[in-house]
Design an enzyme around this catalytic site. Structure first.
Site, PDB file in Angstrom:
ATOM      1  N   ASP A 276      -1.350   1.379  -3.897  1.00 29.86           N
ATOM      2  CA  ASP A 276      -2.250   0.365  -4.462  1.00 29.86           C
ATOM      3  C   ASP A 276      -3.620   0.937  -4.809  1.00 29.86           C
ATOM      4  OD1 ASP A 276      -2.938   0.702  -1.768  1.00 29.86           O
ATOM      5  OD2 ASP A 276      -3.685  -1.328  -1.568  1.00 29.86           O
TER       6      ASP A 276
ATOM      7  N   ASP B 240      -6.136   2.089  -3.172  1.00 30.79           N
ATOM      8  CA  ASP B 240      -7.364   1.859  -2.401  1.00 30.79           C
ATOM      9  C   ASP B 240      -7.724   3.107  -1.600  1.00 30.79           C
ATOM     10  OD1 ASP B 240      -5.381   1.706  -0.448  1.00 30.79           O
ATOM     11  OD2 ASP B 240      -6.241  -0.045   0.562  1.00 30.79           O
TER      12      ASP B 240
ATOM     13  N   SER C  55       0.821  -1.211   0.000  1.00 25.55           N
ATOM     14  CA  SER C  55       0.000   0.000   0.000  1.00 25.55           C
ATOM     15  C   SER C  55       0.857   1.264   0.000  1.00 25.55           C
ATOM     16  CB  SER C  55      -0.973  -0.036   1.181  1.00 25.55           C
ATOM     17  OG  SER C  55      -1.922   0.998   1.084  1.00 25.55           O
TER      18      SER C  55
END
Length: 452
Positions: free
Chosen positions: A244, A246, A101
């Site tokens: 990533d 998100d 992430s």
């Protein structure tokens, strides 16, 4: 009783490659997952971000799954929300995202997904840890080895489905600058915004596991170039993702990074009803939701806790101040691309982002972090729970669902909690006045430093 080593933090397994994240660990997690879901003839969706170690981890995990008789649907390099959504829509038995992430380049990680597109819950993670520790998994016979399929085509279906769930007027296009951090959203996020009818300027949109454009964490300190770009070209909004994709952080038309908590409050009011957020979120969300007759449910930090509470309370929306937002009308996976679309939708319908945020009541906030080795976190947090409240004499409520949060009589509050992904203990303080905030924060920092 034997203590099984803990692998998972608040958002999967993360750590430095070849230290915590070894190929042996990746193989054993994949084998354990295969055993957990039933092995032979079960299907696993897999994807990865562009980190330099992602492909080799993907290779060994795919091999381990095939060895256990699972079939693998391989997405390639994609944002995390694509893995969650593909697991849901393609009816996979589990999903794997290989990512760290927003962590720095040397790190990598593994996050697991349920068939409903929701991340593995803590009890599921404990079971995977047990299987990794006991190593009772067995390979199948040579004639029962699973098969791997390339499903990179699914990204187009994902983009189409995102566009179908929002209402963006292509006749009134916004000018948008998107900073992809050289991460997994580098291709898809600019394409999505263009498909939505926006005039798009893309920054750091070449996938690169060294993250040469900026640190993958979309904090204000890392977004100077995005802020400057939005202001210099007269864009309506800037959008930033993490490694990533998100997460989504917005920059208003004046070139200011949107206050994370106010942005969360703004999106929450568009849904109404019950919304979910974490213990470290500002009270401004409570104020905003109260005005429209809604309510706020708080959880420990981590998207899986938010997702569980959304399901339990039939909530319309859930999110963290970090920009990790869940949209239950689409999928129970945090989705930075959908979050970006929804902010664009709000601006198009309601006006300039700066004004929308200025209309939300301001609560001064300080977020701090102090370095702490992971092995020391438990003993230090035990001391925090036992002694922190002794530092103050105007406490209204003490909450220990995730760290220790002290709420004061005037509405101010402070939270000390250990990071689940990095070697830090974090302090979040919010005050009704800047003077009171500074006092709360200083007392809290001094106390935590004395503990460490």
């Amino acid at each position: 009783m034997i203590e099984i080593p803990k692998l998972f933090g608040t958002s999967g397994i993360r750590g430095k490659y070849n230290e915590k994240i070894t190929l042996e660990l990746a193989i054993n997690v994949a084998r354990s997952l295969a055993s957990y879901i039933g092995g032979k003839d079960h299907t696993v969706i897999i994807g990865r971000d562009p980190r330099t170690t992602g492909k080799i981890i993907e290779n060994v995990m795919v091999s381990a799954l095939l060895e256990c008789g699972c079939n693998v649907l391989n997405l390639g390099m994609v944002p995390t929300p694509v893995v969650g959504y593909a697991t849901l829509k393609l009816k996979g038995n589990a999903g794997i995202m290989i990512t760290a992430s927003h962590n720095p380049s040397p790190d990598n990680g593994i996050k697991l997904w349920n068939p409903n597109g929701m991340a593995y819950k803590q009890d599921q993670e404990r079971e995977i840890e047990r299987l990794v520790y006991e190593k009772t998994f067995k390979p199948v016979n040579w004639s029962e080895i699973g098969s791997e399929y390339d499903i990179s085509w699914f990204t187009n279906e994902y983009l189409d489905d995102l566009l179908n769930i929002v209402e963006i007027n292509k006749e009134k296009p916004l000018k948008v600058v998107v900073d992809c951090a050289n991460g997994a959203g580098s291709y898809l996020s600019p394409i999505l915004l263009r498909k939505a009818g926006c005039n798009v300027v893309a920054m750091n949109a070449q996938p690169d596991g060294f993250f040469p454009g900026r640190n993958p964490e979309p904090s204000e300190a890392n977004l100077k170039e995005l802020k400057d770009a939005v202001k210099s070209i007269g864009a309506d909004v800037g959008i930033a993702h993490d490694g990533d994709a998100d997460r989504m952080i917005a920059v208003d038309e004046k070139g200011n990074v949107a206050d994370f908590d106010k942005l969360l409050a703004l999106i929450s009011t568009q849904f109404g009803g019950n919304v979910v957020t974490t213990v470290d979120a500002s009270a401004c969300i409570d104020t905003c939701m109260h005005k429209i007759g809604g309510s706020v449910i708080r959880t420990p930090v981590g998207d899986v806790h938010v997702a569980e509470a959304i399901n339990k309370h039939n909530a319309t929306f859930g999110g963290e101040p970090s920009g990790s937002w869940l949209h239950p009308d689409f999928c129970m996976c945090p989705d930075g691309l959908l979050s970006g679309l929804r902010i664009i939708e709000i601006i198009q319908k309601k006006g300039k982002l700066s004004k929308l945020l200025n209309d939300i009541e301001n609560y001064p906030t300080i977020r701090s972090k102090i370095t702490c080795e992971n092995k020391d976190k438990t003993s230090i947090m035990n001391k925090v729970e036992a002694e922190f409240s002794n530092c103050f004499d105007d406490i209204k409520e003490i909450t220990n669902i995730d760290g220790t949060r002290l709420s004061f009589n005037d509405g101010s509050w402070v939270l000390i909690r250990p990071s689940g992904t990095e070697p830090y203990i974090r302090i979040t303080a919010e005050g009704k006045t800047s003077k009171h905030l500074e006092k709360i924060n200083k007392i809290s920092v001094d106390f935590l430093k004395s503990c460490i």
